[in-house]
Scaffold this motif. Structure first.
Motif, PDB file in Angstrom:
ATOM      1  N   PHE A  58      29.829  37.496  37.277  1.00 16.71           N
ATOM      2  CA  PHE A  58      29.739  37.732  35.837  1.00 16.71           C
ATOM      3  C   PHE A  58      30.898  37.021  35.148  1.00 16.71           C
ATOM      4  CE2 PHE A  58      28.332  41.439  38.191  1.00 16.71           C
ATOM      5  CZ  PHE A  58      27.076  41.687  37.661  1.00 16.71           C
ATOM      6  N   ILE A  59      30.596  36.200  34.164  1.00 21.35           N
ATOM      7  CA  ILE A  59      31.619  35.541  33.365  1.00 21.35           C
ATOM      8  C   ILE A  59      31.544  36.154  31.965  1.00 21.35           C
ATOM      9  CG2 ILE A  59      32.439  33.354  32.411  1.00 21.35           C
ATOM     10  CD1 ILE A  59      30.819  32.020  34.769  1.00 21.35           C
ATOM     11  N   VAL A  60      32.620  36.806  31.544  1.00 17.00           N
ATOM     12  CA  VAL A  60      32.655  37.389  30.206  1.00 17.00           C
ATOM     13  C   VAL A  60      33.080  36.284  29.243  1.00 17.00           C
ATOM     14  CG1 VAL A  60      33.608  39.198  28.734  1.00 17.00           C
ATOM     15  CG2 VAL A  60      33.234  39.644  31.181  1.00 17.00           C
ATOM     16  N   ALA A  65      33.796  44.401  28.082  1.00 18.92           N
ATOM     17  CA  ALA A  65      32.753  45.130  28.804  1.00 18.92           C
ATOM     18  C   ALA A  65      33.373  46.119  29.772  1.00 18.92           C
ATOM     19  CB  ALA A  65      31.868  44.154  29.575  1.00 18.92           C
ATOM     20  N   LEU A  66      32.694  47.232  29.959  1.00 18.84           N
ATOM     21  CA  LEU A  66      33.059  48.189  30.988  1.00 18.84           C
ATOM     22  C   LEU A  66      32.082  47.984  32.138  1.00 18.84           C
ATOM     23  CD1 LEU A  66      34.861  50.554  31.838  1.00 18.84           C
ATOM     24  CD2 LEU A  66      33.085  52.076  30.931  1.00 18.84           C
ATOM     25  N   PHE A  67      32.622  47.521  33.275  1.00 18.12           N
ATOM     26  CA  PHE A  67      31.817  47.249  34.470  1.00 18.12           C
ATOM     27  C   PHE A  67      31.934  48.415  35.440  1.00 18.12           C
ATOM     28  CE2 PHE A  67      31.993  42.936  32.995  1.00 18.12           C
ATOM     29  CZ  PHE A  67      30.883  42.315  33.552  1.00 18.12           C
ATOM     30  N   GLU A  75      37.535  47.437  33.052  1.00 23.57           N
ATOM     31  CA  GLU A  75      37.303  46.775  31.777  1.00 23.57           C
ATOM     32  C   GLU A  75      37.568  45.293  31.948  1.00 23.57           C
ATOM     33  OE1 GLU A  75      39.335  46.649  27.388  1.00 23.57           O
ATOM     34  OE2 GLU A  75      39.177  48.612  28.374  1.00 23.57           O
ATOM     35  N   ALA A  76      36.653  44.468  31.458  1.00 29.04           N
ATOM     36  CA  ALA A  76      36.817  43.018  31.517  1.00 29.04           C
ATOM     37  C   ALA A  76      36.722  42.464  30.100  1.00 29.04           C
ATOM     38  CB  ALA A  76      35.754  42.386  32.407  1.00 29.04           C
ATOM     39  N   GLN A  80      37.509  36.531  31.579  1.00 30.59           N
ATOM     40  CA  GLN A  80      37.605  37.079  32.928  1.00 30.59           C
ATOM     41  C   GLN A  80      36.279  36.943  33.676  1.00 30.59           C
ATOM     42  OE1 GLN A  80      39.303  41.050  32.029  1.00 30.59           O
ATOM     43  NE2 GLN A  80      41.118  40.307  33.124  1.00 30.59           N
ATOM     44  N   VAL A  81      36.395  36.949  35.007  1.00 30.22           N
ATOM     45  CA  VAL A  81      35.247  36.823  35.892  1.00 30.22           C
ATOM     46  C   VAL A  81      35.226  38.041  36.810  1.00 30.22           C
ATOM     47  CG1 VAL A  81      34.169  35.415  37.689  1.00 30.22           C
ATOM     48  CG2 VAL A  81      35.395  34.301  35.805  1.00 30.22           C
TER      49      VAL A  81
END
Length: 117
Positions: A58-60, A65-67, A75-76, A80-81
Protein backbone atom coordinates in the motif's frame (compact mmCIF):
# COMPACT_ATOMS: atom_id res chain seq x y z
CA UNK A 1 11.49 -13.63 -25.22
CA UNK A 2 10.89 -9.90 -25.68
CA UNK A 3 7.61 -8.54 -24.32
CA UNK A 4 5.68 -5.93 -26.22
CA UNK A 5 4.97 -2.50 -24.80
CA UNK A 6 1.35 -2.18 -23.72
CA UNK A 7 -0.43 1.06 -22.82
CA UNK A 8 -3.63 1.03 -20.81
CA UNK A 9 -5.65 4.23 -21.12
CA UNK A 10 -7.23 5.67 -17.99
CA UNK A 11 -10.72 5.13 -19.41
CA UNK A 12 -9.93 1.38 -19.43
CA UNK A 13 -9.32 1.14 -15.66
CA UNK A 14 -11.03 4.08 -13.96
CA UNK A 15 -14.24 3.81 -11.99
CA UNK A 16 -14.48 7.57 -11.34
CA UNK A 17 -13.05 10.07 -13.83
CA UNK A 18 -12.80 12.84 -11.21
CA UNK A 19 -10.33 11.02 -8.90
CA UNK A 20 -7.79 8.17 -9.01
CA UNK A 21 -10.14 5.26 -8.35
CA UNK A 22 -10.07 2.00 -10.29
CA UNK A 23 -7.98 -1.05 -10.99
CA UNK A 24 -6.29 -3.28 -13.53
CA UNK A 25 -4.91 -6.80 -13.40
CA UNK A 26 -1.35 -7.75 -14.26
CA UNK A 27 -2.50 -10.43 -16.67
CA UNK A 28 -3.19 -7.62 -19.17
CA UNK A 29 0.56 -7.12 -19.31
CA UNK A 30 1.63 -10.73 -18.75
CA UNK A 31 2.99 -9.92 -15.28
CA UNK A 32 2.27 -10.68 -11.62
CA UNK A 33 1.54 -7.13 -10.45
CA UNK A 34 -2.05 -5.88 -10.32
CA UNK A 35 -2.92 -2.37 -9.16
CA UNK A 36 -5.84 -0.72 -7.37
CA UNK A 37 -6.15 3.04 -7.10
CA UNK A 38 -8.32 3.94 -4.09
CA UNK A 39 -9.72 7.37 -3.21
CA UNK A 40 -12.27 8.47 -0.61
CA UNK A 41 -13.18 11.81 0.91
CA UNK A 42 -15.35 10.16 3.58
CA UNK A 43 -13.77 9.95 7.04
CA UNK A 44 -13.94 6.39 8.43
CA UNK A 45 -14.37 4.90 4.95
CA UNK A 46 -12.19 2.15 3.52
CA UNK A 47 -12.23 -1.44 2.32
CA UNK A 48 -13.64 -4.09 4.70
CA UNK A 49 -11.41 -6.57 6.50
CA UNK A 50 -10.20 -9.09 3.92
CA UNK A 51 -7.22 -11.20 2.86
CA UNK A 52 -5.45 -12.33 -0.29
CA UNK A 53 -3.30 -15.43 -1.04
CA UNK A 54 -0.48 -13.07 -2.13
CA UNK A 55 1.41 -10.06 -0.74
CA UNK A 56 0.09 -6.51 -1.10
CA UNK A 57 1.92 -3.18 -0.90
CA UNK A 58 0.00 0.00 0.00
CA UNK A 59 1.38 3.40 -0.99
CA UNK A 60 -0.33 6.29 0.80
CA UNK A 61 -0.32 9.09 -1.76
CA UNK A 62 -2.50 11.61 0.07
CA UNK A 63 -4.04 11.89 3.53
CA UNK A 64 -3.92 9.70 6.62
CA UNK A 65 -5.09 6.12 7.07
CA UNK A 66 -5.52 3.75 9.97
CA UNK A 67 -4.30 0.32 8.84
CA UNK A 68 -5.04 -3.00 10.51
CA UNK A 69 -2.72 -5.77 9.33
CA UNK A 70 -3.13 -8.95 11.34
CA UNK A 71 -2.90 -7.97 15.02
CA UNK A 72 -1.11 -4.68 14.28
CA UNK A 73 -2.81 -1.30 13.98
CA UNK A 74 -0.87 1.67 12.64
CA UNK A 75 -1.40 5.14 11.27
CA UNK A 76 0.17 5.86 7.89
CA UNK A 77 0.49 9.25 6.20
CA UNK A 78 1.18 10.48 2.68
CA UNK A 79 4.53 9.20 1.46
CA UNK A 80 4.58 6.07 3.60
CA UNK A 81 4.41 2.49 2.36
CA UNK A 82 2.69 -0.35 4.26
CA UNK A 83 3.27 -4.06 3.55
CA UNK A 84 0.50 -6.64 3.88
CA UNK A 85 1.76 -10.26 3.85
CA UNK A 86 -0.12 -13.01 2.03
CA UNK A 87 -3.05 -14.58 3.91
CA UNK A 88 -2.98 -11.95 6.70
CA UNK A 89 -6.30 -10.12 7.21
CA UNK A 90 -6.06 -6.38 6.61
CA UNK A 91 -8.07 -3.19 6.09
CA UNK A 92 -7.65 0.57 6.26
CA UNK A 93 -9.86 3.62 6.80
CA UNK A 94 -9.54 7.31 6.07
CA UNK A 95 -8.60 9.21 9.25
CA UNK A 96 -8.99 12.65 7.64
CA UNK A 97 -9.09 15.47 7.58
CA UNK A 98 -9.71 15.43 3.86
CA UNK A 99 -9.06 12.93 1.12
CA UNK A 100 -7.30 9.58 1.39
CA UNK A 101 -5.64 8.31 -1.77
CA UNK A 102 -3.69 5.05 -2.01
CA UNK A 103 -2.09 2.96 -4.71
CA UNK A 104 -2.31 -0.72 -3.77
CA UNK A 105 -0.03 -3.17 -5.54
CA UNK A 106 -1.19 -6.80 -5.49
CA UNK A 107 1.59 -9.24 -6.33
CA UNK A 108 -0.56 -11.40 -8.58
CA UNK A 109 -1.75 -11.49 -12.16
CA UNK A 110 -5.44 -11.63 -11.07
CA UNK A 111 -7.26 -10.28 -8.01
CA UNK A 112 -8.37 -12.85 -5.40
CA UNK A 113 -10.02 -11.55 -2.25
CA UNK A 114 -11.81 -13.17 0.67
CA UNK A 115 -13.95 -10.64 2.55
CA UNK A 116 -14.02 -11.22 6.30
CA UNK A 117 -16.54 -8.50 7.31
Amino acid sequence: MQKTVTVLDRAQWEKRPDVWHGEFEGRLFGTKASVMFYTTDEIGRGPPLHRHPYDEVFIVREGRALFTVGDATLEAVAGQVVFGPANVPHKFVNLGPGRLETTDIHLTEVFVQEDLE
